[in-house]
Design a protein around this motif. Structure first.
Motif, PDB file in Angstrom:
ATOM      1  N   LEU A  44     -29.427 -41.377 -26.293  1.00 53.79           N
ATOM      2  CA  LEU A  44     -28.216 -42.179 -26.116  1.00 53.79           C
ATOM      3  C   LEU A  44     -27.441 -42.312 -27.426  1.00 53.79           C
ATOM      4  O   LEU A  44     -26.211 -42.240 -27.443  1.00 53.79           O
ATOM      5  N   GLU A  45     -28.204 -42.468 -28.514  1.00 56.39           N
ATOM      6  CA  GLU A  45     -27.559 -42.610 -29.822  1.00 56.39           C
ATOM      7  C   GLU A  45     -26.786 -41.368 -30.224  1.00 56.39           C
ATOM      8  O   GLU A  45     -25.921 -41.422 -31.088  1.00 56.39           O
ATOM      9  N   GLU A  66     -49.369 -45.066 -28.136  1.00 56.65           N
ATOM     10  CA  GLU A  66     -50.035 -44.183 -27.165  1.00 56.65           C
ATOM     11  C   GLU A  66     -51.555 -44.287 -27.283  1.00 56.65           C
ATOM     12  O   GLU A  66     -52.272 -44.031 -26.320  1.00 56.65           O
ATOM     13  N   ASP A  76     -23.904 -47.986 -26.500  1.00 61.01           N
ATOM     14  CA  ASP A  76     -23.978 -46.968 -27.546  1.00 61.01           C
ATOM     15  C   ASP A  76     -25.352 -46.854 -28.184  1.00 61.01           C
ATOM     16  O   ASP A  76     -25.575 -46.061 -29.079  1.00 61.01           O
ATOM     17  N   GLY A  77     -26.304 -47.672 -27.705  1.00 61.59           N
ATOM     18  CA  GLY A  77     -27.672 -47.555 -28.190  1.00 61.59           C
ATOM     19  C   GLY A  77     -27.947 -48.287 -29.481  1.00 61.59           C
ATOM     20  O   GLY A  77     -29.013 -48.131 -30.064  1.00 61.59           O
ATOM     21  N   ARG A 137     -36.235 -45.872 -23.349  1.00 62.69           N
ATOM     22  CA  ARG A 137     -37.198 -46.970 -23.375  1.00 62.69           C
ATOM     23  C   ARG A 137     -38.188 -46.855 -22.227  1.00 62.69           C
ATOM     24  O   ARG A 137     -38.052 -46.033 -21.346  1.00 62.69           O
ATOM     25  N   PHE A 138     -39.178 -47.719 -22.264  1.00 60.34           N
ATOM     26  CA  PHE A 138     -40.272 -47.673 -21.292  1.00 60.34           C
ATOM     27  C   PHE A 138     -39.910 -48.486 -20.057  1.00 60.34           C
ATOM     28  O   PHE A 138     -39.550 -49.650 -20.162  1.00 60.34           O
ATOM     29  N   ASP A 152     -37.576 -53.592 -29.117  1.00 57.88           N
ATOM     30  CA  ASP A 152     -37.383 -52.825 -30.344  1.00 57.88           C
ATOM     31  C   ASP A 152     -37.813 -53.598 -31.584  1.00 57.88           C
ATOM     32  O   ASP A 152     -37.825 -53.046 -32.689  1.00 57.88           O
ATOM     33  N   PRO A 165     -34.819 -56.957 -20.206  1.00 59.82           N
ATOM     34  CA  PRO A 165     -34.461 -56.680 -18.817  1.00 59.82           C
ATOM     35  C   PRO A 165     -34.274 -57.984 -18.055  1.00 59.82           C
ATOM     36  O   PRO A 165     -34.770 -59.022 -18.444  1.00 59.82           O
ATOM     37  N   TRP A 169     -33.173 -54.582 -28.984  1.00 61.60           N
ATOM     38  CA  TRP A 169     -33.712 -55.365 -27.880  1.00 61.60           C
ATOM     39  C   TRP A 169     -35.040 -55.997 -28.317  1.00 61.60           C
ATOM     40  O   TRP A 169     -35.629 -55.605 -29.325  1.00 61.60           O
ATOM     41  N   ARG A 188     -39.643 -54.910 -34.554  1.00 66.09           N
ATOM     42  CA  ARG A 188     -40.859 -54.526 -35.251  1.00 66.09           C
ATOM     43  C   ARG A 188     -40.833 -55.082 -36.664  1.00 66.09           C
ATOM     44  O   ARG A 188     -39.775 -55.231 -37.262  1.00 66.09           O
ATOM     45  N   TYR A 209     -42.667 -42.091 -27.094  1.00 73.82           N
ATOM     46  CA  TYR A 209     -43.220 -42.903 -28.181  1.00 73.82           C
ATOM     47  C   TYR A 209     -42.903 -42.316 -29.542  1.00 73.82           C
ATOM     48  O   TYR A 209     -42.741 -43.031 -30.519  1.00 73.82           O
ATOM     49  N   PHE A 218     -30.684 -52.940 -19.395  1.00 71.03           N
ATOM     50  CA  PHE A 218     -31.924 -52.285 -19.812  1.00 71.03           C
ATOM     51  C   PHE A 218     -32.071 -50.892 -19.224  1.00 71.03           C
ATOM     52  O   PHE A 218     -32.646 -50.010 -19.851  1.00 71.03           O
ATOM     53  N   GLU A 243     -37.773 -44.293 -34.601  1.00 70.29           N
ATOM     54  CA  GLU A 243     -37.117 -45.604 -34.474  1.00 70.29           C
ATOM     55  C   GLU A 243     -35.808 -45.543 -33.705  1.00 70.29           C
ATOM     56  O   GLU A 243     -34.848 -46.258 -34.007  1.00 70.29           O
ATOM     57  N   LEU A 244     -35.764 -44.715 -32.676  1.00 67.69           N
ATOM     58  CA  LEU A 244     -34.609 -44.686 -31.785  1.00 67.69           C
ATOM     59  C   LEU A 244     -34.798 -45.743 -30.707  1.00 67.69           C
ATOM     60  O   LEU A 244     -35.926 -46.069 -30.331  1.00 67.69           O
ATOM     61  N   ARG A 245     -33.664 -46.271 -30.217  1.00 66.66           N
ATOM     62  CA  ARG A 245     -33.754 -47.361 -29.236  1.00 66.66           C
ATOM     63  C   ARG A 245     -33.229 -46.983 -27.863  1.00 66.66           C
ATOM     64  O   ARG A 245     -33.418 -47.732 -26.917  1.00 66.66           O
ATOM     65  N   GLY A 246     -32.545 -45.861 -27.770  1.00 69.35           N
ATOM     66  CA  GLY A 246     -31.951 -45.511 -26.482  1.00 69.35           C
ATOM     67  C   GLY A 246     -32.984 -45.381 -25.391  1.00 69.35           C
ATOM     68  O   GLY A 246     -33.033 -46.174 -24.447  1.00 69.35           O
ATOM     69  N   PHE A 258     -37.353 -54.122 -14.068  1.00 68.57           N
ATOM     70  CA  PHE A 258     -37.199 -52.719 -14.437  1.00 68.57           C
ATOM     71  C   PHE A 258     -37.944 -52.429 -15.720  1.00 68.57           C
ATOM     72  O   PHE A 258     -38.582 -51.377 -15.861  1.00 68.57           O
ATOM     73  N   ALA A 302     -35.750 -44.771 -17.142  1.00 69.77           N
ATOM     74  CA  ALA A 302     -35.453 -45.565 -18.338  1.00 69.77           C
ATOM     75  C   ALA A 302     -35.549 -44.746 -19.614  1.00 69.77           C
ATOM     76  O   ALA A 302     -34.859 -45.012 -20.592  1.00 69.77           O
ATOM     77  N   ARG A 310     -39.297 -43.426 -30.162  1.00 67.27           N
ATOM     78  CA  ARG A 310     -39.127 -44.858 -30.394  1.00 67.27           C
ATOM     79  C   ARG A 310     -39.859 -45.327 -31.646  1.00 67.27           C
ATOM     80  O   ARG A 310     -39.323 -46.111 -32.427  1.00 67.27           O
ATOM     81  N   ASN A 311     -41.099 -44.878 -31.830  1.00 64.98           N
ATOM     82  CA  ASN A 311     -41.929 -45.455 -32.890  1.00 64.98           C
ATOM     83  C   ASN A 311     -41.891 -44.664 -34.180  1.00 64.98           C
ATOM     84  O   ASN A 311     -41.937 -45.229 -35.267  1.00 64.98           O
ATOM     85  N   ASP A 312     -41.819 -43.338 -34.089  1.00 63.66           N
ATOM     86  CA  ASP A 312     -41.763 -42.535 -35.308  1.00 63.66           C
ATOM     87  C   ASP A 312     -40.331 -42.346 -35.779  1.00 63.66           C
ATOM     88  O   ASP A 312     -40.070 -42.357 -36.985  1.00 63.66           O
TER      89      ASP A 312
END
Lengths: 793, 165
Positions: B74-75, A297, A236-237, B37-38, A244, A419, A241, A246, B25, B100, B32-35, A370, B47, B28-30
């Motif tokens: 995903l969320e 980035e 469900d996200g 990924r890199f 994640d 992973p 991990w 921070r 990015y 993952f 803060e979603l986790r679904g 992965f 991914a 994920r970073n701004d």
């Protein structure tokens, strides 16, 4: 259901609420005992245990495995938290630990949680590796849980005023046998308090109290298949991990790697990145270079834009990957242990009716995770916390402290999900880099390897070159066997070693004596009267600058060695015009002596079970050649690893026009003793088989004379959905001669299934086409060339 | 840096970031979603998959400035606390090993089923062929896609606590 908990609650809170303050009401004493805090919300909130806050001068402890409180906490609401020194690399071992411990403790599975891997709150069982979670580490877990139960019964006896033998316990409730209304719960007895019970054991594997574990027949949760508790959060996200993690002030780093092996850093033109917004620092030491920026980035852009002057070595000393095996066969070994010999091998060959020989080759194959390696390190307040998915968190903590020259007590690793970890991964290397960079810039740093780093720079399973000879008598019996396996494994990397992790090597650290590496020998229970097994290790050039770094990859040496040995047994069967399964069964039944784990009996059982599940009809290989485009065939291979025994049958379709091989069906008969969670085991077996199938069909690290050229999924292909078999049948076997014995052990299952796959597929291709492939992987062009060479096109 | 507006999982955000920033990015970073990924940053593995206009999109090779429509991660699959049938099938089938890659598997499968509600085995293999997994959960993913297809079509009732083979 209690939500997912693999990491301590206080860490979750720290990562979620770093804008505010979290109150910490409990503290950890130096001796490693926990003070349990009472928490009414413990059932939904997970652990009530919190570790010491990272403040200047405070130390991170090593929880003491000889204290029961380090392993088990009973909460006031009659739930329990188990603290174990393991990490779950994705096979769901956490669920199995809870099952095993809940069973011994006599508490419902659903009333338990498990915390693992973080070095300041869990005992050190070494993290993961060696498929030893269930097989080795499960025993102290069961014993400490049994001890907790014993202690609780004594407490209950005092509370209820009856002797222990008049009590019964179920679901964490102790009651008087003759009067069920007289009862007390675990939570009422000890919730919020310490056991204060000292255990014994020379090492953590031997940890025990006075209590004994239950006989198999009394286990009620072991053997069931509760769903893995970690899966919903992964679906469900909601899971945090390691990628994640921070913390306030966290910045991002990317590495800049030497372009070729042996390149030496001459100078860096920092003006080349001065226009990158958010640039914080360009870091370099020796040949290690990294850029640190505010945003992710920006770091990626800076790493690509940075102008670095490297001095290339005068010559490119490596063989190209096509020439690897010629190089290996002619190189002088760095080590060659004395061959193991049984009988009189040379005399037996001299008297053999038929002698055949063959050479086999398996290339370097990488982890190529992965999710490329990553870690985040936080150096604030005079301590160092590394957030990592590394499967050996405890070793990373010790290694990083040594590498940075700081006291071990100042360092901790918080283990979080990541992973796959199928051996010595680059997660080791990323952890050290994050720690180093965090110290350099004085801020929390997240390091992320890019795809080309993970694919080219990760640690690889060693390449192998083999030569096998076999002699048959006039009746087609195998009377002489000569195995010689050579591994390119010199300077084999261990886990989290402060002098061999990549950053150490790039910074110029050199171990005086490189690790010798290894070349395992075949493991099966065949009774061959005259057998010699030789092995040796060779090194490639520039062992401290090469990208061809070897380290443990899922079942180290096993798939390579078994590819050679089980292909060759198949070649011998064909030479004897015998059914391949029959040929093996004869070798297994030729002796009746067995070992402590009854591996002979169990080997016979899995081979029988696989044959039956497949519907194996006896006939020699190969089939008579079909006329259509698609040629079909079947192949069998068998082996053991430690105490787990496996037989696999592959059914293939070979396209004679394209050389494409599709493994249409797989059958696996698997005996790992007592099974903790059958459904989780099946999925572990499926994953392991297909991982090896990927190594069989696709995987090869390619390189030219100066660098690795496998850098992404196009240049280093991996198994895809399209390759997947249509049918996978798994038979879970209990081949013990006394299958119901009360002390049936539980063995590992993470790696054994990887061993026979390469040979099973090679044997199936031979059956289908009459063509014997002796070089892995079986990519289309290689198969097609072999078919053409044999006029099967 | 400039103002970029993104609508993600039903909420609109305005971010002050470089417009060439890969969507991954920003998410994920701004946000803060986790679904997402890199995995590769090259669009090769899946991914980072999100869904835009019903299309499974690789956010690692999609700049924020190129995003014109709502992004679902995903969320955002679950509605009012109820998992999407694909997610429920993933749990019922106990698909993940390490998990993952499963963002890519789930999002790609969801988009596939939205377009092709009753896919054949060949359509599943083909549709998923560029979505990678290194724990090799493919066999289970394919079973879960078929299970989800049935559930979406209304032929399957709920899920059991214990897994059946």
């Amino acid at each position: 259901m209690i939500p997912f908990t693999n990491i301590p609650k206080h860490v979750e809170e720290a990562l979620e609420n770093w804008g505010g303050t979290t109150s910490r009401r409990s503290f950890l004493k130096r001796s490693g005992l926990f003070v349990v805090t009472v928490s009414a919300a413990a059932v939904t909130g997970g652990s009530a245990i919190e570790a010491v806050a990272a403040q200047a001068g405070r130390l991170y402890p090593d929880p003491d495995y000889k204290q029961l409180d380090s392993w088990i906490v009973i909460h006031e609401d009659n739930t329990a938290t188990f603290y174990v020194g393991k990490t779950d690399c994705g096979q769901g071992t956490g669920t199995a630990f809870r099952q095993m411990m809940a069973d011994e403790l006599d508490i419902a599975y659903d009333k338990t949680t498990c915390i693992m891997g973080s070095t300041d709150v869990t005992v050190d069982q070494g993290g993961s590796g060696g498929s030893d979670a269930i097989q080795t580490d499960g025993w102290p877990m069961r014993r400490v849980a049994a001890e907790a139960r014993r202690v609780l019964l004594e407490l209950g006896s005092k509370r209820l005023g009856v002797p222990v033998d008049q009590l019964t316990v179920s679901n964490a409730v102790i009651a008087v046998k003759s009067d069920a209304s007289k009862k007390v719960t675990y939570g009422e007895l000890i919730g919020g308090k310490r056991f204060n019970v000292t255990l014994t054991g020379n090492n953590i594997d031997a940890t025990t109290g006075a209590a004994k574990v239950k006989p198999v027949q009394d286990l009620k949760i072991v053997g069931l298949s509760p769903q893995r508790y970690d899966i919903p959060a992964k679906v469900d996200g909601s899971l945090t991990w390691a990628v994640d993690a921070r913390v306030p002030g966290m910045v991002h780093a990317r590495n800049v790697r030497p372009p070729v092996a042996g390149a030496k850093l001459v100078s860096i033109d920092e003006s080349s990145v001065k226009n990158i917004p958010g640039l914080i620092k360009v870091v370099s030491k020796g040949n290690y270079v990294a850029v640190v920026c505010e945003r992710e980035e920006q770091a990626i852009a800076a790493s690509r834009q940075l102008k670095v002057n490297w001095e290339k070595p005068a010559s490119s000393p490596f063989p190209a990957s096509e020439d690897l095996f010629k190089y290996m066969r002619s190189a002088t070994p760095t080590s060659s242990p004395r061959p193991a010999e049984v009988g009189s091998v040379d005399m037996a060959f001299a008297g053999a009716a038929k002698v055949i020989e063959a050479e086999y080759d398996v290339p370097f194959q990488g982890h190529t995770a992965f999710g490329p390696a990553h870690a985040m390190a936080d150096p604030s307040n005079g301590q160092l916390t590394i957030y990592s998915n590394d499967m050996k968190s405890y070793g990373m903590r010790t290694g990083v402290a040594q590498f940075l020259g700081i006291p071990r007590e100042q360092v901790r690793v918080v283990w979080m999900e990541g992973p796959q970890a199928y051996g010595r991964t680059a997660a080791d290397d990323a952890g050290f880099e994050a720690a180093f960079l965090a110290k350099e810039v004085g801020r929390p740093v997240r390091v992320q390897w890019m795809r080309h780093e993970e694919t080219a720079w990760d640690t690889k399973g060693p390449a192998f070159a083999f030569k096998l000879r076999g002699g048959l008598d006039a009746q087609g019996n195998l009377i002489a066997f000569d195995y010689d396996g050579r591994a390119a494994d010199y300077n084999h990397l261990g886990y989290n070693e402060p002098d061999t992790v990549l950053i150490a090597q790039l910074q110029g650290k050199r171990r005086a004596t490189p690790a010798p590496g290894g070349s395992d020998r075949p493991s099966e229970m065949y009774a061959i009267p005259n057998r010699r097994m030789s092995s040796s290790v060779v090194g490639l050039p520039m062992i401290w600058e090469t990208q061809l770094r070897t380290g443990n990859l899922r079942d180290p040496n096993g798939p390579q060695v078994t590819f050679a040995s089980e292909s060759f047994i198949d070649e011998l069967a064909a030479a004897a015009k015998a059914d391949p399964l029959d040929f093996r069964m004869k070798l297994l039944t030729a002796s009746t002596t067995d070992d402590n784990a009854f591996k002979r009996a169990r080997s016979i059982a899995v081979l029988k079970a696989a044959a039956e599940a497949y519907g194996w009809e006896k006939r020699p290989a190969p089939k008579s050649l079909g006329t259509g485009n698609i040629l079909t065939g079947r192949g069998v291979a068998y082996t053991y690893r430690s105490q787990t025994v496996v037989a696999e049958i592959a059914e293939v379709e070979v396209n004679r026009r394209t050389g494409h091989v599709w493994v249409k069906r797989l059958v696996c008969a698997h005996d790992c003793g007592l099974i903790i969670n059958p459904e989780a085991l099946r999925r572990t077996i499926e994953g392991g088989m297909l991982h090896s199938l990927s190594r069989t069909l696709h995987e090869e690290v390619k390189f030219d004379t100066e660098k690795v050229t496998s850098v992404d999924w196009n240049s280093h292909p991996s198994l895809t959905h399209a390759d997947t078999p249509a049918k996978i049948d798994i038979v879970l076997v209990n081949g013990d001669p006394n299958p119901n014995r009360p002390d049936l052990p539980h063995y590992g299952a993470g790696e054994t299934v990887c061993k026979p796959m390469l040979a099973a597929v090679a044997n199936a291709i031979f059956d289908a086409t009459g063509v014997r492939l002796r070089r892995v992987p079986f990519r289309n062009d290689r198969v097609l060339a072999a078919l053409k060479g044999a006029n099967v096109v | 840096m400039s103002n970029v507006t993104l609508k993600v999982n039903g909420k609109t955000h305005t971010l002050d970031i470089d417009p060439t920033t890969p969507l991954l990015y920003a998410l994920r970073n701004d946000l803060e979603l986790r679904g997402p990924r890199f995995g590769c940053g090259l669009g090769q593995c899946g991914a980072c998959t999100v869904i835009i206009n019903g299309v499974a999109t690789r956010s690692c090779v999609t700049s924020v400035s190129s995003v014109r429509s709502e992004v679902t991660t995903l969320e955002g699959l679950a509605k009012n606390g109820k998992l999407h049938p694909v997610q429920q099938a993933w749990i019922d089938e106990q698909v993940p090993q390490c998990g993952f890659c499963q963002n890519g598997q789930i999002m790609t499968a969801k988009a596939l089923l939205d377009k092709t509600p009753n896919p054949t085995d060949a359509q599943i293999r083909d549709g998923m062929a560029r979505t990678l997994c290194r724990c090799m959960t493919y066999y289970r993913v394919q079973a879960a896609i078929k299970r989800a297809a049935k559930a979406i079509a209304g032929n399957l009732l709920g899920s059991s606590k214990e897994v059946t083979a």
